[in-house]
Design a protein around this motif. Sequence first.
Motif, mmCIF file in Angstrom:
data_model
loop_
_atom_site.group_PDB
_atom_site.id
_atom_site.type_symbol
_atom_site.label_atom_id
_atom_site.label_comp_id
_atom_site.label_asym_id
_atom_site.label_seq_id
_atom_site.Cartn_x
_atom_site.Cartn_y
_atom_site.Cartn_z
ATOM 1 N N LYS A 65 0.888 -1.229 -0.073
ATOM 2 C CA LYS A 65 -0.245 0.017 -0.020
ATOM 3 C C LYS A 65 0.975 1.275 0.080
ATOM 4 C CE LYS A 65 -4.239 -1.930 2.026
ATOM 5 N NZ LYS A 65 -5.456 -1.846 3.187
ATOM 6 N N TRP A 75 -5.092 -1.055 -7.813
ATOM 7 C CA TRP A 75 -4.178 -1.485 -6.595
ATOM 8 C C TRP A 75 -3.004 -1.452 -6.737
ATOM 9 C CZ3 TRP A 75 -0.823 -4.084 -3.571
ATOM 10 C CH2 TRP A 75 -0.826 -4.017 -2.099
ATOM 11 N N PRO A 76 -2.089 -0.774 -5.753
ATOM 12 C CA PRO A 76 -2.619 -0.156 -4.470
ATOM 13 C C PRO A 76 -3.261 0.832 -4.380
ATOM 14 C CG PRO A 76 -0.230 0.007 -4.423
ATOM 15 C CD PRO A 76 -0.658 -0.814 -5.830
#
Length: 313
Positions: A210, A234-235
Amino acid sequence: MDKKFKIIFMGTPDFAVPALEALHQNGYDVALVITQPDRPKGRGRKLLPPPVKETAVKLGYDIIQPETMKGDEIAGHIRELRPDLFVVVAFGHILPRRLLDLPRIGPINIHASLLPKYRGSAPIQRAVINGEKESGVTTMFMDEGMDTGDILLSEKTEITADDTSASLHDRLAILGANLLIKTLKGFEAGNIVPVPQNHDQATGAPLLNKKDGHIDWKKPAKMLDPFIRGMTPWPGAFTFHGDKRLKIFKAVPVPLDTDDPPGTVIRSFPDELRVATGKDALSVLEIQGASGKRLSIRDFLRGYDIPPGTVLC
């Protein structure tokens, strides 16, 4: 259609589903599907099956979901089936040597890059982030290394200026399924010649987390554009306005000569958000606040004020 090759399929996420479906559609004998265990997901932490399991159930295949591939029981089960091939696609388990040696022809993997470039867990995102003009898929024999086995076939595709990791992912999943069938037909015809990789040309594609999505405004705008696209979905690419986290989904570079520090919001039209970067500026087109949904910048700014001179970090 006559059955061709006895195959054990190993895969877990959405990327692996087209390959499993292609095996079914082309009449191959999938003796067993091995996938990851069901995992809790979402806010309710409900136990949900992986996409490959859902597809395998619909197609009527036998399924097992081991926590590890290292036990004697799994090796014995596979040995009893006497497979011609493993087909492994984004499985998520490392296969020990004693398993790799079991299939008569060998274990085949579909990897989402043009090997030896982008070995590792995040080849799709890394290719977009790095501004590559093309990507592709490779079928290869598996060995004990990380995507280091002999190449069987490969197929290229252009990375466009609009591609995100999501769009490239979906395209490569289909491309990989088609290349798998081409590879199997090549084995049937006896014209597949494995080619060792040139390890001197290898590059890595390590797993993202992340924090990797944090935007560094000191980088030039032309680098931040593919960075944002590569981090989507993502992230996710993000920045901070004070203590509020803003997630940016889409932006375009715009020429700008300014002395404002990188991250500074530049004066522009009321429905625009232009941010100074290390070189030029980035015009944000789609954004999401800390508690909200993805919006066009015009709709977002109607309810959220980011005045010129604000410094995003």
